[in-house]
Design a protein around this motif. Structure first.
Motif, PDB file in Angstrom:
ATOM      1  N   GLU A 242     -19.440 -14.987 -29.350  1.00  0.00           N
ATOM      2  CA  GLU A 242     -20.013 -14.523 -30.667  1.00  0.00           C
ATOM      3  C   GLU A 242     -20.114 -15.867 -31.302  1.00  0.00           C
ATOM      4  N   ALA A 243     -19.586 -16.845 -31.101  1.00  0.00           N
ATOM      5  CA  ALA A 243     -19.687 -18.010 -31.856  1.00  0.00           C
ATOM      6  C   ALA A 243     -20.961 -18.845 -31.411  1.00  0.00           C
ATOM      7  N   LEU A 244     -21.283 -18.881 -29.973  1.00  0.00           N
ATOM      8  CA  LEU A 244     -22.598 -19.256 -29.507  1.00  0.00           C
ATOM      9  C   LEU A 244     -23.867 -18.653 -29.818  1.00  0.00           C
ATOM     10  N   SER A 245     -23.478 -17.062 -30.120  1.00  0.00           N
ATOM     11  CA  SER A 245     -24.546 -16.220 -30.866  1.00  0.00           C
ATOM     12  C   SER A 245     -25.167 -16.899 -31.922  1.00  0.00           C
ATOM     13  N   GLN A 246     -23.925 -17.248 -32.985  1.00  0.00           N
ATOM     14  CA  GLN A 246     -24.306 -17.615 -34.181  1.00  0.00           C
ATOM     15  C   GLN A 246     -25.234 -18.973 -34.031  1.00  0.00           C
ATOM     16  N   LEU A 247     -24.620 -19.859 -33.248  1.00  0.00           N
ATOM     17  CA  LEU A 247     -25.407 -20.978 -33.085  1.00  0.00           C
ATOM     18  C   LEU A 247     -26.851 -20.904 -32.527  1.00  0.00           C
ATOM     19  N   LYS A 248     -27.213 -20.051 -31.542  1.00  0.00           N
ATOM     20  CA  LYS A 248     -28.369 -19.691 -31.063  1.00  0.00           C
ATOM     21  C   LYS A 248     -29.392 -19.234 -32.248  1.00  0.00           C
ATOM     22  N   GLN A 249     -28.767 -18.175 -33.192  1.00  0.00           N
ATOM     23  CA  GLN A 249     -29.720 -17.900 -34.482  1.00  0.00           C
ATOM     24  C   GLN A 249     -29.871 -19.119 -35.247  1.00  0.00           C
ATOM     25  N   ILE A 250     -29.244 -20.181 -35.241  1.00  0.00           N
ATOM     26  CA  ILE A 250     -29.400 -21.397 -36.198  1.00  0.00           C
ATOM     27  C   ILE A 250     -30.279 -22.167 -35.631  1.00  0.00           C
ATOM     28  N   THR A 251     -30.239 -22.485 -34.364  1.00  0.00           N
ATOM     29  CA  THR A 251     -31.041 -23.354 -33.622  1.00  0.00           C
ATOM     30  C   THR A 251     -32.538 -22.578 -33.476  1.00  0.00           C
ATOM     31  N   SER A 252     -32.495 -21.505 -33.522  1.00  0.00           N
ATOM     32  CA  SER A 252     -33.859 -20.520 -33.279  1.00  0.00           C
ATOM     33  C   SER A 252     -34.657 -21.003 -34.721  1.00  0.00           C
ATOM     34  N   TYR A 261     -36.140 -30.036 -32.365  1.00  0.00           N
ATOM     35  CA  TYR A 261     -35.348 -28.975 -32.515  1.00  0.00           C
ATOM     36  C   TYR A 261     -35.768 -27.968 -31.704  1.00  0.00           C
ATOM     37  N   THR A 262     -36.937 -27.804 -31.087  1.00  0.00           N
ATOM     38  CA  THR A 262     -37.485 -26.678 -30.034  1.00  0.00           C
ATOM     39  C   THR A 262     -36.485 -27.004 -29.052  1.00  0.00           C
ATOM     40  N   SER A 263     -36.470 -28.258 -28.464  1.00  0.00           N
ATOM     41  CA  SER A 263     -35.572 -28.602 -27.282  1.00  0.00           C
ATOM     42  C   SER A 263     -34.258 -28.208 -27.477  1.00  0.00           C
ATOM     43  N   LEU A 264     -33.594 -28.523 -28.664  1.00  0.00           N
ATOM     44  CA  LEU A 264     -32.239 -28.316 -29.047  1.00  0.00           C
ATOM     45  C   LEU A 264     -32.026 -26.676 -28.652  1.00  0.00           C
ATOM     46  N   ASN A 265     -32.972 -25.891 -29.324  1.00  0.00           N
ATOM     47  CA  ASN A 265     -32.892 -24.638 -29.074  1.00  0.00           C
ATOM     48  C   ASN A 265     -32.873 -23.941 -27.783  1.00  0.00           C
ATOM     49  N   ARG A 267     -31.868 -25.373 -25.173  1.00  0.00           N
ATOM     50  CA  ARG A 267     -30.738 -25.799 -24.495  1.00  0.00           C
ATOM     51  C   ARG A 267     -29.723 -24.779 -24.728  1.00  0.00           C
ATOM     52  N   VAL A 268     -29.608 -24.660 -26.141  1.00  0.00           N
ATOM     53  CA  VAL A 268     -28.564 -23.459 -26.417  1.00  0.00           C
ATOM     54  C   VAL A 268     -28.824 -22.171 -26.039  1.00  0.00           C
ATOM     55  N   GLN A 269     -29.913 -21.875 -25.795  1.00  0.00           N
ATOM     56  CA  GLN A 269     -30.594 -20.539 -25.230  1.00  0.00           C
ATOM     57  C   GLN A 269     -30.076 -20.592 -23.752  1.00  0.00           C
ATOM     58  N   SER A 270     -30.271 -21.592 -23.082  1.00  0.00           N
ATOM     59  CA  SER A 270     -29.886 -21.666 -21.686  1.00  0.00           C
ATOM     60  C   SER A 270     -28.405 -21.633 -21.411  1.00  0.00           C
ATOM     61  N   VAL A 271     -27.514 -22.261 -22.335  1.00  0.00           N
ATOM     62  CA  VAL A 271     -26.247 -22.208 -22.527  1.00  0.00           C
ATOM     63  C   VAL A 271     -25.669 -20.700 -22.604  1.00  0.00           C
ATOM     64  N   PHE A 272     -26.213 -20.222 -23.536  1.00  0.00           N
ATOM     65  CA  PHE A 272     -25.925 -18.912 -23.958  1.00  0.00           C
ATOM     66  C   PHE A 272     -26.003 -17.941 -22.863  1.00  0.00           C
ATOM     67  N   ILE A 273     -27.332 -18.051 -21.928  1.00  0.00           N
ATOM     68  CA  ILE A 273     -27.693 -16.990 -20.901  1.00  0.00           C
ATOM     69  C   ILE A 273     -26.653 -17.192 -19.867  1.00  0.00           C
ATOM     70  N   GLU A 274     -26.170 -18.637 -19.326  1.00  0.00           N
ATOM     71  CA  GLU A 274     -25.137 -18.860 -18.661  1.00  0.00           C
ATOM     72  C   GLU A 274     -23.714 -18.448 -18.915  1.00  0.00           C
ATOM     73  N   LEU A 275     -23.538 -18.463 -20.317  1.00  0.00           N
ATOM     74  CA  LEU A 275     -22.063 -18.071 -20.686  1.00  0.00           C
ATOM     75  C   LEU A 275     -21.979 -16.451 -20.573  1.00  0.00           C
ATOM     76  N   ASP A 276     -23.205 -15.910 -20.971  1.00  0.00           N
ATOM     77  CA  ASP A 276     -23.157 -14.690 -20.978  1.00  0.00           C
ATOM     78  C   ASP A 276     -23.109 -13.941 -19.517  1.00  0.00           C
ATOM     79  N   ASP A 277     -23.758 -14.790 -18.525  1.00  0.00           N
ATOM     80  CA  ASP A 277     -23.546 -14.239 -17.296  1.00  0.00           C
ATOM     81  C   ASP A 277     -22.121 -14.592 -16.677  1.00  0.00           C
ATOM     82  N   ILE A 278     -21.617 -15.493 -16.916  1.00  0.00           N
ATOM     83  CA  ILE A 278     -19.993 -15.732 -16.693  1.00  0.00           C
ATOM     84  C   ILE A 278     -19.242 -14.604 -17.494  1.00  0.00           C
TER      85      ILE A 278
END
Length: 552
Positions: A242-252, A261-265, A267-278
């Motif tokens: 949930e926390a990472l989902s909020q972070l993803k909205q901010i970086t978007s 900021y695009t690069s940062l977003n 990276r957050v998107q990539s982490v979110f996908i990996e964490l969602d898979d986990i």
């Protein structure tokens, strides 16, 4: 043919070098002059063991060298087999060091005494009174018969067949013994094999089962940790997802303000996908992980089985257990098929026996065919040697066993007197009779075989007069086809020689020395006269000596 002998520092011989030719050579000399020393030296180059006491000067080595012309003896295979350089003129050398160490050489190549002895047997036959006893040996008697029968090639084929037959017999016996022993172990080996075949033997299975056992044995702890992990990720208040989902909205939202900021977003998107898979994987584990005591028991049973098998067969790895299984499988299979192997070997043995029997029968027929001729030749040749009533009874009887000489027993009986009883040579013939019979047999063999040089050492001992003269004639006739030596005390024999050597012993301040030298025609007359009448050499002895030489 012996063409030269050189002896240095041996017994009473200081240095001796003598050349010989073909034909009949006689050697004479007074008793004790050293004729036996000459034979002793010759025996060393023929392979006899050395004796340090035979050195004349204990500080200098003894060297004995003999030269042979061997082109007629078919010895090339012997030389090749023993890795020796073949020469038509072959030189054999023997050295005895003061230390007692002995060395032997054939054409300058070092050889063992065994090889030297085998070659020596093919070059010279030194015939002493002791060797006359060979005449009473059945194998020697068969050799005489086989020479007349020209059985050499037949016997070689027979012996090759016998070697194969004996090899097959041994192999069959080993198979039978294996079967008898294996049958006692067959049930046990089959049980062991079945036990191993039922076990899950494959590379890596042990590690796989041990990991599975650890998971099943600790399933409750694993379930707790999985649940805790899932809560950390998915808690509605503080869950990481949930926390990472909020972070993803901010970086978007930030990504529209610049590339950084695009690069940062991204990276957050990539982490979110990996964490969602986990998170999905954790939920899957939670869903599929359960307490399963039955499976735990099953895995534990497989592990214990493997551990027990390792201990039972004294191995440490599954790979070693697989090797044991394969070995047992081969044993069981071999035992199950042993009867077929035995039957096949028995058939081969039967075939080999038939071939062997055929060769043996052929050899026997050829032997039987020549026996009348051998009997006639022996009896005729002994008449002028003072044995006019000598008679032989020679028969071939089939033997039960196969021997290297064939499948025959030879009955070789002798009677010296007319109307006398026949008996074995060693029982009924005197020493003098045996010597004359042996001489006659050697003379007969010379007609049929390419015999080596022969040296008769006083074979005429115990006879005299006309008989000794006839023995001399026989040896002289033998020398037409081979080189013959005779060491003799009899002038009748000595007169028949093509060349005559004398062994002489001399004494001076340095000691006693034995020498050997060739006699001239004049010296031969003197030597024969002294042999006839002593050192005084009477006129009648001189006349008789000349008559002997002229009559020879």
């Amino acid at each position: 043919m012996l063409t030269n002998i050189s002896i240095k520092n041996y017994a009473l011989i200081d240095h001796l070098n003598v050349a010989f030719t073909n034909g009949f050579t006689v050697i004479t000399g007074e008793t004790g002059a050293g004729k036996s020393i000459l034979l002793g030296g010759l025996s060393l180059v023929l392979g006899k063991r050395a004796d340090l006491s035979s050195l004349r000067d204990k500080t200098v080595k003894c060297i004995i060298e003999a030269e042979f012309l061997v082109d007629k003896y078919n010895l090339k295979r012997f030389f090749e087999k023993n890795d020796l350089d073949y020469e038509d003129t072959t030189i054999i050398r023997r050295e005895i060091q003061p230390s007692g160490k002995s060395r032997a050489f054939i054409n300058d190549s070092p050889v063992t005494l065994d090889i030297l002895s085998k070659l020596g047997d093919r070059l010279i036959d030194v015939h002493s009174q002791h060797q006359t006893l060979q005449l009473t040996d059945n194998d020697f008697q068969l050799k005489v018969v086989d020479a007349l029968a020209d059985n050499s090639a037949k016997l070689q084929k027979y012996r090759d067949a016998l070697k194969l037959y004996q090899s097959l017999t041994k192999e069959l016996q080993e198979l039978i013994e294996f079967r008898d022993n294996a049958s006692k172990e067959q049930d046990y080996n089959s049980f062991l094999l079945k036990e191993l075949e039922s076990a899950p033997l494959k590379e890596g299975i042990l590690e796989e089962l041990e990991e599975q056992y650890e998971q099943l044995n600790n399933v409750e702890s694993i379930m707790e940790q999985l649940a805790a992990g899932n809560q950390v990720l998915n808690d509605e208040q503080v869950g990481v997802v949930e926390a990472l989902s909020q972070l993803k909205q901010i970086t978007s939202k930030l990504s529209g303000y610049g590339t950084q900021y695009t690069s940062l977003n991204e990276r957050v998107q990539s982490v979110f996908i990996e964490l969602d898979d986990i998170s999905s994987e954790l939920e899957n584990y939670i869903e599929n992980t359960e307490v399963n005591p039955k499976l735990l028991e099953e895995v534990n049973g497989k592990l214990q089985l493997l551990y027990d098998l390792q201990k039972k067969h004294s191995v440490l790895t599954i790979s070693e257990l697989i090797t044991v299984r394969e070995g047992l499988s081969e044993k069981v299979s071999t035992t199950e098929n042993i009867e077929g192997a035995i039957k096949e070997k028995e058939e081969r043995l039967l075939n080999g026996r038939e071939i062997l029997e055929k060769f043996a029968l052929d050899i026997r027929k050829r032997r039987e065919k020549v026996i009348p001729s051998l009997k006639k030749q022996l009896e005729s040749a002994l008449i002028p040697l003072g044995m006019p009533s000598a008679s032989f009874k020679i028969e071939i009887k089939p033997a039960k066993d196969y021997k290297v000489t064939g499948k025959d027993n030879l009955i070789f009986l002798f009677s010296a007197n007319k109307g006398g009883n026949y008996g074995e040579l060693k029982k009924v013939a005197s020493g003098g009779e045996l010597s004359r019979i042996m001489l006659v047999i050697k003379a007969i063999l010379a007609k049929y075989e390419n015999l080596p040089t022969i040296m008769f050492d006083e074979i005429d001992s115990g006879v005299s007069g006309e008989i000794s003269s006839q023995m001399g004639v026989i040896m002289k006739n033998m020398s037409l086809d081979m080189q013959v030596f005779s060491i003799t005390h009899l002038p009748q024999v000595a007169s028949k020689g093509k060349q005559h050597y004398k062994v002489k012993k001399t004494e001076d301040n340095k000691g006693t020395t034995t020498s050997l030298y060739k006699l001239s025609d004049e010296e031969r007359v003197i030597e024969l006269a002294e042999m006839l009448g002593g050192k005084e050499r009477s006129d009648s002895a001189m006349v008789h000596a000349k008559e002997l030489l002229n009559g020879a």
